[in-house]
Design a protein around this motif. Structure first.
Motif, PDB file in Angstrom:
ATOM      1  N   TYR A   1     -41.215 -73.461  14.701  1.00 26.30           N
ATOM      2  CA  TYR A   1     -40.731 -74.733  14.747  1.00 26.30           C
ATOM      3  C   TYR A   1     -39.020 -74.411  14.879  1.00 26.30           C
ATOM      4  O   TYR A   1     -38.542 -75.030  15.891  1.00 26.30           O
ATOM      5  CB  TYR A   1     -40.808 -75.522  13.513  1.00 26.30           C
ATOM      6  CG  TYR A   1     -40.486 -76.902  13.489  1.00 26.30           C
ATOM      7  CD1 TYR A   1     -40.607 -77.737  14.486  1.00 26.30           C
ATOM      8  CD2 TYR A   1     -39.193 -76.969  12.623  1.00 26.30           C
ATOM      9  CE1 TYR A   1     -39.987 -79.317  14.604  1.00 26.30           C
ATOM     10  CE2 TYR A   1     -38.436 -78.269  12.842  1.00 26.30           C
ATOM     11  CZ  TYR A   1     -39.013 -79.518  13.595  1.00 26.30           C
ATOM     12  OH  TYR A   1     -38.330 -80.537  13.635  1.00 26.30           O
ATOM     13  N   SER A   2     -38.469 -73.518  14.126  1.00 24.84           N
ATOM     14  CA  SER A   2     -37.099 -73.453  14.440  1.00 24.84           C
ATOM     15  C   SER A   2     -36.899 -72.769  15.425  1.00 24.84           C
ATOM     16  O   SER A   2     -35.792 -73.357  16.284  1.00 24.84           O
ATOM     17  CB  SER A   2     -36.558 -72.168  13.280  1.00 24.84           C
ATOM     18  OG  SER A   2     -36.523 -72.940  11.952  1.00 24.84           O
ATOM     19  N   ASN A   3     -37.524 -71.885  16.095  1.00 24.04           N
ATOM     20  CA  ASN A   3     -37.483 -71.229  17.654  1.00 24.04           C
ATOM     21  C   ASN A   3     -37.429 -72.545  18.551  1.00 24.04           C
ATOM     22  O   ASN A   3     -36.632 -72.432  19.431  1.00 24.04           O
ATOM     23  CB  ASN A   3     -38.155 -70.283  17.703  1.00 24.04           C
ATOM     24  CG  ASN A   3     -38.017 -68.995  16.892  1.00 24.04           C
ATOM     25  OD1 ASN A   3     -37.000 -68.938  16.482  1.00 24.04           O
ATOM     26  ND2 ASN A   3     -39.065 -68.352  16.662  1.00 24.04           N
ATOM     27  N   LEU A   4     -38.617 -73.204  18.468  1.00 23.61           N
ATOM     28  CA  LEU A   4     -38.868 -74.271  19.445  1.00 23.61           C
ATOM     29  C   LEU A   4     -37.687 -75.300  19.239  1.00 23.61           C
ATOM     30  O   LEU A   4     -37.081 -75.772  20.431  1.00 23.61           O
ATOM     31  CB  LEU A   4     -39.916 -75.137  19.413  1.00 23.61           C
ATOM     32  CG  LEU A   4     -41.516 -74.441  19.815  1.00 23.61           C
ATOM     33  CD1 LEU A   4     -42.614 -74.829  19.111  1.00 23.61           C
ATOM     34  CD2 LEU A   4     -41.376 -73.930  21.137  1.00 23.61           C
ATOM     35  N   VAL A   5     -37.189 -75.756  18.016  1.00 22.24           N
ATOM     36  CA  VAL A   5     -36.271 -76.821  18.070  1.00 22.24           C
ATOM     37  C   VAL A   5     -34.700 -76.077  18.795  1.00 22.24           C
ATOM     38  O   VAL A   5     -34.095 -77.000  19.410  1.00 22.24           O
ATOM     39  CB  VAL A   5     -35.987 -77.196  16.531  1.00 22.24           C
ATOM     40  CG1 VAL A   5     -34.530 -77.684  16.365  1.00 22.24           C
ATOM     41  CG2 VAL A   5     -37.047 -77.739  16.046  1.00 22.24           C
ATOM     42  N   GLU A   6     -34.559 -74.973  18.422  1.00 28.49           N
ATOM     43  CA  GLU A   6     -33.253 -74.240  19.079  1.00 28.49           C
ATOM     44  C   GLU A   6     -33.345 -74.414  20.605  1.00 28.49           C
ATOM     45  O   GLU A   6     -32.458 -74.515  21.055  1.00 28.49           O
ATOM     46  CB  GLU A   6     -33.150 -72.783  18.492  1.00 28.49           C
ATOM     47  CG  GLU A   6     -32.005 -72.142  19.122  1.00 28.49           C
ATOM     48  CD  GLU A   6     -31.682 -70.686  18.507  1.00 28.49           C
ATOM     49  OE1 GLU A   6     -31.072 -69.809  19.187  1.00 28.49           O
ATOM     50  OE2 GLU A   6     -32.310 -70.402  17.503  1.00 28.49           O
ATOM     51  N   GLY A   7     -34.498 -73.740  21.228  1.00 27.53           N
ATOM     52  CA  GLY A   7     -34.635 -73.930  22.541  1.00 27.53           C
ATOM     53  C   GLY A   7     -34.701 -75.373  23.024  1.00 27.53           C
ATOM     54  O   GLY A   7     -34.003 -75.571  24.242  1.00 27.53           O
ATOM     55  N   TYR A   8     -35.296 -76.220  22.569  1.00 23.09           N
ATOM     56  CA  TYR A   8     -35.160 -77.585  23.006  1.00 23.09           C
ATOM     57  C   TYR A   8     -33.787 -78.199  22.849  1.00 23.09           C
ATOM     58  O   TYR A   8     -33.473 -79.132  23.855  1.00 23.09           O
ATOM     59  CB  TYR A   8     -36.397 -78.616  22.445  1.00 23.09           C
ATOM     60  CG  TYR A   8     -37.576 -78.104  23.190  1.00 23.09           C
ATOM     61  CD1 TYR A   8     -37.754 -78.764  24.483  1.00 23.09           C
ATOM     62  CD2 TYR A   8     -38.588 -77.723  22.474  1.00 23.09           C
ATOM     63  CE1 TYR A   8     -38.955 -78.643  25.146  1.00 23.09           C
ATOM     64  CE2 TYR A   8     -39.867 -77.611  23.175  1.00 23.09           C
ATOM     65  CZ  TYR A   8     -40.011 -78.160  24.311  1.00 23.09           C
ATOM     66  OH  TYR A   8     -41.057 -77.838  25.065  1.00 23.09           O
ATOM     67  N   GLY A   9     -33.015 -77.685  22.026  1.00 19.66           N
ATOM     68  CA  GLY A   9     -31.734 -78.139  21.884  1.00 19.66           C
ATOM     69  C   GLY A   9     -30.797 -77.652  23.053  1.00 19.66           C
ATOM     70  O   GLY A   9     -30.141 -78.596  23.589  1.00 19.66           O
ATOM     71  N   LYS A  10     -31.091 -76.408  23.301  1.00 23.07           N
ATOM     72  CA  LYS A  10     -30.322 -75.862  24.582  1.00 23.07           C
ATOM     73  C   LYS A  10     -30.954 -76.520  25.770  1.00 23.07           C
ATOM     74  O   LYS A  10     -29.854 -76.787  26.679  1.00 23.07           O
ATOM     75  CB  LYS A  10     -30.653 -74.312  24.700  1.00 23.07           C
ATOM     76  CG  LYS A  10     -29.951 -73.303  23.636  1.00 23.07           C
ATOM     77  CD  LYS A  10     -30.453 -72.124  23.864  1.00 23.07           C
ATOM     78  CE  LYS A  10     -29.768 -71.322  22.716  1.00 23.07           C
ATOM     79  NZ  LYS A  10     -30.331 -69.610  22.681  1.00 23.07           N
ATOM     80  N   LEU A  11     -32.298 -76.802  25.897  1.00 24.45           N
ATOM     81  CA  LEU A  11     -32.575 -77.561  27.057  1.00 24.45           C
ATOM     82  C   LEU A  11     -31.984 -78.952  26.910  1.00 24.45           C
ATOM     83  O   LEU A  11     -31.661 -79.317  28.288  1.00 24.45           O
ATOM     84  CB  LEU A  11     -34.266 -77.465  26.938  1.00 24.45           C
ATOM     85  CG  LEU A  11     -34.857 -78.307  28.241  1.00 24.45           C
ATOM     86  CD1 LEU A  11     -34.677 -77.680  29.418  1.00 24.45           C
ATOM     87  CD2 LEU A  11     -36.355 -78.445  27.978  1.00 24.45           C
ATOM     88  N   GLY A  12     -31.856 -79.524  26.203  1.00 18.81           N
ATOM     89  CA  GLY A  12     -31.237 -80.747  25.862  1.00 18.81           C
ATOM     90  C   GLY A  12     -30.230 -80.865  26.502  1.00 18.81           C
ATOM     91  O   GLY A  12     -29.477 -81.772  27.385  1.00 18.81           O
ATOM     92  N   GLN A  13     -28.797 -79.991  26.073  1.00 24.30           N
ATOM     93  CA  GLN A  13     -27.584 -79.808  26.477  1.00 24.30           C
ATOM     94  C   GLN A  13     -27.689 -79.510  28.206  1.00 24.30           C
ATOM     95  O   GLN A  13     -26.862 -80.238  28.586  1.00 24.30           O
ATOM     96  CB  GLN A  13     -26.864 -78.851  25.981  1.00 24.30           C
ATOM     97  CG  GLN A  13     -26.643 -78.842  24.413  1.00 24.30           C
ATOM     98  CD  GLN A  13     -26.200 -77.840  23.644  1.00 24.30           C
ATOM     99  OE1 GLN A  13     -26.363 -76.654  24.243  1.00 24.30           O
ATOM    100  NE2 GLN A  13     -25.654 -77.893  22.496  1.00 24.30           N
TER     101      GLN A  13
END
Length: 122
Positions: free
Chosen positions: A96-108
């Protein structure tokens, strides 16, 4: 054959990789979630890179901006569904942490891309 220009977009590459990872993680969801949470999170995750491809394949910034806007909505949906799956114990904390981090980068990156399109600098 004309090369698919969208394959060169970093924002698409990141969205594609994250959608792939969502598919892998969701393989472990309970069978009773097949037509519920599993299907929903996969559709929303895949919608992000799919809308980037569709928008980038169209002509004109207005259409592209519309599809990127849809991708942003799908991103928010995916993040919530992953949060919910984590609460249920379907997605382990590390994944979950890895996905959240990745989606945070993608969102930016997706938001920056959207802003460029709106300002006609794309």
């Amino acid at each position: 054959m004309v090369e698919d220009r969208w394959k060169k977009l970093d924002v698409w590459k990141l969205g594609d990789e994250l959608a792939y990872n969502v598919y892998l993680v969701s393989k472990g969801f309970p069978k009773e979630e097949r037509y519920g949470l599993t299907s929903q999170v996969r559709r929303s995750a895949l919608s992000i890179p799919t809308n980037i491809v569709e928008g980038y394949s169209r002509r004109g910034d207005k259409e592209l901006a519309n599809f990127i806007n849809i991708s942003l909505g799908s991103l928010a949906e995916t993040k919530y569904l992953l949060h919910f799956a984590n609460r249920l114990g379907y997605v382990l904390d590390d994944s979950y942490s890895n996905l959240v981090e990745g989606y945070g980068k993608l969102g930016q990156r997706l938001w920056a891309f959207y802003q460029k399109i709106l300002n006609h600098k794309c």
